[in-house]
Design a protein around this motif. Sequence first.
Motif, PDB file in Angstrom:
ATOM      1  N   GLN A 238       0.800  -1.221   0.000  1.00 30.04           N
ATOM      2  CA  GLN A 238       0.000   0.000   0.000  1.00 30.04           C
ATOM      3  C   GLN A 238       0.836   1.275   0.000  1.00 30.04           C
ATOM      4  OE1 GLN A 238      -0.721   2.464   2.494  1.00 30.04           O
ATOM      5  NE2 GLN A 238      -2.265   3.409   1.193  1.00 30.04           N
ATOM      6  N   PRO A 239       1.934   1.377   0.774  1.00 31.04           N
ATOM      7  CA  PRO A 239       2.708   2.631   0.773  1.00 31.04           C
ATOM      8  C   PRO A 239       3.370   2.963  -0.566  1.00 31.04           C
ATOM      9  CG  PRO A 239       3.277   1.288   2.675  1.00 31.04           C
ATOM     10  CD  PRO A 239       2.430   0.442   1.775  1.00 31.04           C
ATOM     11  N   TYR A 240       3.435   2.016  -1.485  1.00 36.26           N
ATOM     12  CA  TYR A 240       4.144   2.209  -2.746  1.00 36.26           C
ATOM     13  C   TYR A 240       3.188   2.415  -3.925  1.00 36.26           C
ATOM     14  CZ  TYR A 240       6.882  -0.255   0.656  1.00 36.26           C
ATOM     15  OH  TYR A 240       7.443  -0.644   1.849  1.00 36.26           O
ATOM     16  N   LEU A 241       1.893   2.436  -3.633  1.00 39.91           N
ATOM     17  CA  LEU A 241       0.890   2.615  -4.685  1.00 39.91           C
ATOM     18  C   LEU A 241       0.797   4.069  -5.122  1.00 39.91           C
ATOM     19  CD1 LEU A 241      -2.075   0.420  -3.369  1.00 39.91           C
ATOM     20  CD2 LEU A 241      -0.417  -0.148  -5.157  1.00 39.91           C
ATOM     21  N   HIS A 242       0.394   4.272  -6.360  1.00 39.06           N
ATOM     22  CA  HIS A 242       0.141   5.607  -6.889  1.00 39.06           C
ATOM     23  C   HIS A 242      -0.945   6.262  -6.034  1.00 39.06           C
ATOM     24  CE1 HIS A 242      -1.400   8.682  -9.679  1.00 39.06           C
ATOM     25  NE2 HIS A 242      -0.137   8.723 -10.077  1.00 39.06           N
ATOM     26  N   GLU A 243      -0.878   7.572  -5.890  1.00 35.02           N
ATOM     27  CA  GLU A 243      -1.825   8.296  -5.026  1.00 35.02           C
ATOM     28  C   GLU A 243      -3.283   8.061  -5.421  1.00 35.02           C
ATOM     29  OE1 GLU A 243      -1.529  12.648  -7.189  1.00 35.02           O
ATOM     30  OE2 GLU A 243      -0.165  12.202  -5.543  1.00 35.02           O
ATOM     31  N   SER A 244      -3.566   7.781  -6.682  1.00 36.47           N
ATOM     32  CA  SER A 244      -4.951   7.545  -7.105  1.00 36.47           C
ATOM     33  C   SER A 244      -5.500   6.236  -6.541  1.00 36.47           C
ATOM     34  CB  SER A 244      -5.051   7.525  -8.632  1.00 36.47           C
ATOM     35  OG  SER A 244      -4.322   6.431  -9.162  1.00 36.47           O
ATOM     36  N   LEU A 245      -4.642   5.354  -6.048  1.00 34.70           N
ATOM     37  CA  LEU A 245      -5.080   4.060  -5.498  1.00 34.70           C
ATOM     38  C   LEU A 245      -4.991   3.998  -3.978  1.00 34.70           C
ATOM     39  CD1 LEU A 245      -3.278   1.708  -8.035  1.00 34.70           C
ATOM     40  CD2 LEU A 245      -5.676   2.369  -8.041  1.00 34.70           C
ATOM     41  N   GLN A 246      -4.548   5.053  -3.342  1.00 35.82           N
ATOM     42  CA  GLN A 246      -4.309   5.024  -1.900  1.00 35.82           C
ATOM     43  C   GLN A 246      -5.551   4.682  -1.078  1.00 35.82           C
ATOM     44  OE1 GLN A 246      -1.518   5.151  -0.064  1.00 35.82           O
ATOM     45  NE2 GLN A 246      -0.296   5.222  -1.911  1.00 35.82           N
ATOM     46  N   ASP A 247      -6.716   5.114  -1.495  1.00 32.89           N
ATOM     47  CA  ASP A 247      -7.934   4.866  -0.722  1.00 32.89           C
ATOM     48  C   ASP A 247      -8.779   3.732  -1.286  1.00 32.89           C
ATOM     49  OD1 ASP A 247      -7.302   6.938   1.033  1.00 32.89           O
ATOM     50  OD2 ASP A 247      -8.236   8.428  -0.275  1.00 32.89           O
ATOM     51  N   SER A 248      -8.202   2.929  -2.168  1.00 33.11           N
ATOM     52  CA  SER A 248      -8.976   1.855  -2.791  1.00 33.11           C
ATOM     53  C   SER A 248      -9.050   0.641  -1.868  1.00 33.11           C
ATOM     54  CB  SER A 248      -8.357   1.462  -4.126  1.00 33.11           C
ATOM     55  OG  SER A 248      -7.129   0.805  -3.908  1.00 33.11           O
ATOM     56  N   SER A 249      -9.897  -0.292  -2.229  1.00 33.09           N
ATOM     57  CA  SER A 249     -10.083  -1.497  -1.419  1.00 33.09           C
ATOM     58  C   SER A 249      -9.270  -2.673  -1.977  1.00 33.09           C
ATOM     59  CB  SER A 249     -11.567  -1.854  -1.369  1.00 33.09           C
ATOM     60  OG  SER A 249     -12.035  -2.112  -2.685  1.00 33.09           O
ATOM     61  N   LEU A 250      -8.189  -2.386  -2.690  1.00 32.33           N
ATOM     62  CA  LEU A 250      -7.328  -3.432  -3.234  1.00 32.33           C
ATOM     63  C   LEU A 250      -6.711  -4.272  -2.126  1.00 32.33           C
ATOM     64  CD1 LEU A 250      -5.224  -1.507  -5.904  1.00 32.33           C
ATOM     65  CD2 LEU A 250      -6.912  -3.281  -6.358  1.00 32.33           C
TER      66      LEU A 250
END
Length: 167
Positions: free
Chosen positions: A114-126
């Motif tokens: 999660q800390p390495y994800l693009h900012e557009s994915l930070q709040d996703s439920s991945l």
Amino acid sequence: QDPKLKKVQEERGDKAMTNVQQGFFYSITNMIGLTSPPLSLETLLHSFCTSSDLDDHNLYRCEKCKQRVDANTVLSITTLPEVMWITIKRFSYHHYGSKVGRHVIFPLKDLDMQPYLHESLQDSSLETKYDLFGVVRHSGGLSGGHYVAYARSHVTGHWYGFDDRNA
């Protein structure tokens, strides 16, 4: 402290600098300069996602103005695969080639991407956590060596070693 690691800490915070516990002998060899302290996989991932300045001899060519300009680049992950393969660069080529002998510590369970994800994915439920189930290790140097694989059985949870002679 290594300048690259200092930049990682400045940009990504103290969480990026995972504290790795060392034994007494290893601590002594670090203090007298025979070895370098180990790094965590998380610190390497933070380093990969820390910004880089493109300036001086490494200018960016602007697509709008067609000029070479100073710029800043940041890498981040935009998709996560079901199975992730991470390769750590273990060879260095400056004036001559050498193998990087620094130990890397990695978690067996719940590596959180999660800390390495693009900012557009930070709040996703991945689903962002991964468990380790295999490692490939090289022994030797630049001119030769041997690879050995280790894999964890998804049935028993036991680890097995594989090389040219046995499994």
